[in-house]
Write a protein that holds these residues in place. Structure first.
Motif, PDB file in Angstrom:
ATOM      1  N   VAL A 123       0.855  -1.187   0.000  1.00 51.82           N
ATOM      2  CA  VAL A 123       0.000   0.000   0.000  1.00 51.82           C
ATOM      3  C   VAL A 123       0.887   1.232   0.000  1.00 51.82           C
ATOM      4  O   VAL A 123       1.803   1.341   0.815  1.00 51.82           O
ATOM      5  CB  VAL A 123      -0.920   0.035   1.243  1.00 51.82           C
ATOM      6  CG1 VAL A 123      -1.718   1.324   1.284  1.00 51.82           C
ATOM      7  CG2 VAL A 123      -1.846  -1.169   1.276  1.00 51.82           C
ATOM      8  N   HIS A 124       0.606   2.154  -0.921  1.00 48.34           N
ATOM      9  CA  HIS A 124       1.366   3.396  -0.994  1.00 48.34           C
ATOM     10  C   HIS A 124       0.478   4.541  -0.524  1.00 48.34           C
ATOM     11  O   HIS A 124      -0.596   4.765  -1.051  1.00 48.34           O
ATOM     12  CB  HIS A 124       1.849   3.659  -2.424  1.00 48.34           C
ATOM     13  CG  HIS A 124       2.695   4.879  -2.527  1.00 48.34           C
ATOM     14  ND1 HIS A 124       2.316   5.985  -3.236  1.00 48.34           N
ATOM     15  CD2 HIS A 124       3.898   5.181  -1.987  1.00 48.34           C
ATOM     16  CE1 HIS A 124       3.248   6.905  -3.144  1.00 48.34           C
ATOM     17  NE2 HIS A 124       4.211   6.445  -2.393  1.00 48.34           N
ATOM     18  N   ASP A 125       0.924   5.250   0.505  1.00 51.74           N
ATOM     19  CA  ASP A 125       0.235   6.452   0.970  1.00 51.74           C
ATOM     20  C   ASP A 125       0.900   7.614   0.249  1.00 51.74           C
ATOM     21  O   ASP A 125       1.968   8.086   0.642  1.00 51.74           O
ATOM     22  CB  ASP A 125       0.387   6.584   2.485  1.00 51.74           C
ATOM     23  CG  ASP A 125      -0.322   7.799   3.044  1.00 51.74           C
ATOM     24  OD1 ASP A 125      -0.233   8.889   2.427  1.00 51.74           O
ATOM     25  OD2 ASP A 125      -0.959   7.684   4.096  1.00 51.74           O
ATOM     26  N   SER A 126       0.291   8.058  -0.852  1.00 50.39           N
ATOM     27  CA  SER A 126       0.916   9.079  -1.695  1.00 50.39           C
ATOM     28  C   SER A 126       0.986  10.441  -1.007  1.00 50.39           C
ATOM     29  O   SER A 126       1.912  11.204  -1.253  1.00 50.39           O
ATOM     30  CB  SER A 126       0.176   9.198  -3.029  1.00 50.39           C
ATOM     31  OG  SER A 126      -1.172   9.507  -2.817  1.00 50.39           O
ATOM     32  N   ARG A 127       0.046  10.734  -0.148  1.00 53.29           N
ATOM     33  CA  ARG A 127       0.061  12.035   0.525  1.00 53.29           C
ATOM     34  C   ARG A 127       1.279  12.182   1.431  1.00 53.29           C
ATOM     35  O   ARG A 127       1.876  13.244   1.533  1.00 53.29           O
ATOM     36  CB  ARG A 127      -1.222  12.210   1.334  1.00 53.29           C
ATOM     37  CG  ARG A 127      -1.311  13.548   1.993  1.00 53.29           C
ATOM     38  CD  ARG A 127      -2.648  13.758   2.635  1.00 53.29           C
ATOM     39  NE  ARG A 127      -2.731  15.099   3.172  1.00 53.29           N
ATOM     40  CZ  ARG A 127      -3.623  15.488   4.034  1.00 53.29           C
ATOM     41  NH1 ARG A 127      -4.549  14.661   4.445  1.00 53.29           N
ATOM     42  NH2 ARG A 127      -3.631  16.711   4.481  1.00 53.29           N
TER      43      ARG A 127
ATOM     44  N   VAL B 101       4.731   7.291   1.853  1.00 48.98           N
ATOM     45  CA  VAL B 101       5.178   6.118   2.597  1.00 48.98           C
ATOM     46  C   VAL B 101       4.630   4.885   1.893  1.00 48.98           C
ATOM     47  O   VAL B 101       3.439   4.822   1.585  1.00 48.98           O
ATOM     48  CB  VAL B 101       4.699   6.150   4.066  1.00 48.98           C
ATOM     49  CG1 VAL B 101       5.083   4.868   4.794  1.00 48.98           C
ATOM     50  CG2 VAL B 101       5.257   7.362   4.785  1.00 48.98           C
ATOM     51  N   PHE B 102       5.509   3.924   1.638  1.00 44.97           N
ATOM     52  CA  PHE B 102       5.104   2.662   1.040  1.00 44.97           C
ATOM     53  C   PHE B 102       5.153   1.577   2.107  1.00 44.97           C
ATOM     54  O   PHE B 102       6.168   1.386   2.762  1.00 44.97           O
ATOM     55  CB  PHE B 102       6.018   2.288  -0.129  1.00 44.97           C
ATOM     56  CG  PHE B 102       5.684   0.949  -0.696  1.00 44.97           C
ATOM     57  CD1 PHE B 102       4.553   0.782  -1.481  1.00 44.97           C
ATOM     58  CD2 PHE B 102       6.468  -0.147  -0.419  1.00 44.97           C
ATOM     59  CE1 PHE B 102       4.222  -0.457  -1.993  1.00 44.97           C
ATOM     60  CE2 PHE B 102       6.143  -1.390  -0.919  1.00 44.97           C
ATOM     61  CZ  PHE B 102       5.017  -1.543  -1.710  1.00 44.97           C
ATOM     62  N   PHE B 103       4.027   0.898   2.293  1.00 41.41           N
ATOM     63  CA  PHE B 103       3.941  -0.225   3.220  1.00 41.41           C
ATOM     64  C   PHE B 103       3.957  -1.501   2.375  1.00 41.41           C
ATOM     65  O   PHE B 103       3.011  -1.757   1.635  1.00 41.41           O
ATOM     66  CB  PHE B 103       2.638  -0.160   4.017  1.00 41.41           C
ATOM     67  CG  PHE B 103       2.485   1.089   4.842  1.00 41.41           C
ATOM     68  CD1 PHE B 103       2.994   1.150   6.128  1.00 41.41           C
ATOM     69  CD2 PHE B 103       1.816   2.193   4.341  1.00 41.41           C
ATOM     70  CE1 PHE B 103       2.835   2.299   6.899  1.00 41.41           C
ATOM     71  CE2 PHE B 103       1.650   3.343   5.100  1.00 41.41           C
ATOM     72  CZ  PHE B 103       2.169   3.393   6.388  1.00 41.41           C
ATOM     73  N   PRO B 104       5.018  -2.310   2.444  1.00 38.89           N
ATOM     74  CA  PRO B 104       5.080  -3.509   1.605  1.00 38.89           C
ATOM     75  C   PRO B 104       4.054  -4.553   2.038  1.00 38.89           C
ATOM     76  O   PRO B 104       3.545  -4.514   3.164  1.00 38.89           O
ATOM     77  CB  PRO B 104       6.502  -4.020   1.815  1.00 38.89           C
ATOM     78  CG  PRO B 104       6.938  -3.449   3.102  1.00 38.89           C
ATOM     79  CD  PRO B 104       6.202  -2.161   3.278  1.00 38.89           C
TER      80      PRO B 104
ATOM     81  N   LEU C 196      -1.944  -5.293   1.856  1.00 38.52           N
ATOM     82  CA  LEU C 196      -2.111  -6.440   0.966  1.00 38.52           C
ATOM     83  C   LEU C 196      -2.714  -6.005  -0.360  1.00 38.52           C
ATOM     84  O   LEU C 196      -3.853  -5.539  -0.394  1.00 38.52           O
ATOM     85  CB  LEU C 196      -3.019  -7.477   1.641  1.00 38.52           C
ATOM     86  CG  LEU C 196      -3.270  -8.775   0.927  1.00 38.52           C
ATOM     87  CD1 LEU C 196      -1.979  -9.575   0.792  1.00 38.52           C
ATOM     88  CD2 LEU C 196      -4.293  -9.594   1.691  1.00 38.52           C
ATOM     89  N   ASN C 197      -1.941  -6.102  -1.436  1.00 38.20           N
ATOM     90  CA  ASN C 197      -2.436  -5.830  -2.791  1.00 38.20           C
ATOM     91  C   ASN C 197      -3.129  -4.481  -2.936  1.00 38.20           C
ATOM     92  O   ASN C 197      -4.216  -4.388  -3.485  1.00 38.20           O
ATOM     93  CB  ASN C 197      -3.361  -6.951  -3.253  1.00 38.20           C
ATOM     94  CG  ASN C 197      -2.652  -8.287  -3.318  1.00 38.20           C
ATOM     95  OD1 ASN C 197      -1.466  -8.344  -3.601  1.00 38.20           O
ATOM     96  ND2 ASN C 197      -3.365  -9.349  -3.033  1.00 38.20           N
ATOM     97  N   GLY C 198      -2.513  -3.439  -2.429  1.00 36.42           N
ATOM     98  CA  GLY C 198      -3.051  -2.089  -2.575  1.00 36.42           C
ATOM     99  C   GLY C 198      -4.157  -1.731  -1.604  1.00 36.42           C
ATOM    100  O   GLY C 198      -4.752  -0.666  -1.704  1.00 36.42           O
TER     101      GLY C 198
END
Length: 136
Positions: free
Chosen positions: A55-59, A62-65, A84-86
């Motif tokens: 999951v990518h928090d674009s604001r 931060v990318f959470f794998p 999980l999967n976006g």
């Protein structure tokens, strides 16, 4: 170290019925079901990132794998969510949410900033930290 456990035939069948591709033994299946990662399967966060499985928090950039787990307490209950999967999978109810804000709204009454320190994660060294520490 391996340990043996005794289970009934129906429980053994249920374990194997829960098997996913790539899981070759009961330990693999139960590890996933119980969400217990081995020491060599450490999950780390990244700033930025494009892996579509997490999951990518674009604001906040931060990318959470995939598999990154966050948790919080609210009114005496413990809640966890896994990237999980976006999407975020809320562990206790099995529902998926597009953002951690939506996960939080499904738990907390009213509006709340998820970066305020309530959502936490376990670092590689076993210590607990706020997800706010992950922002660039």
């Amino acid at each position: 170290m391996s340990r043996s456990i005794s289970v009934s035939t129906d429980v053994f069948a249920a374990i194997w019925a829960a098997r996913e591709e790539g899981e070759d033994n009961e330990d693999d299946i139960l590890r996933r079901l119980l969400r217990n990662r081995s020491k060599d399967e450490k999950v780390q966060f990244k700033v930025g990132g494009t892996d579509s499985e997490g999951v990518h928090d674009s604001r906040n950039n931060v990318f959470f794998p995939r598999g990154f787990t966050v948790f919080r307490g609210y009114k005496g209950r413990h809640y966890e969510a896994e990237a999980l999967n976006g999407e975020w999978l809320r562990i206790d109810n099995g529902r998926r949410y597009r953002s951690l804000n939506q996960v939080n709204a499904s738990i907390v009454t009213g509006s709340e900033n998820i970066w305020n320190g309530n959502w936490r994660y376990t670092k590689e060294d076993g210590s607990v930290a706020s997800i706010a520490d992950l922002r660039a």
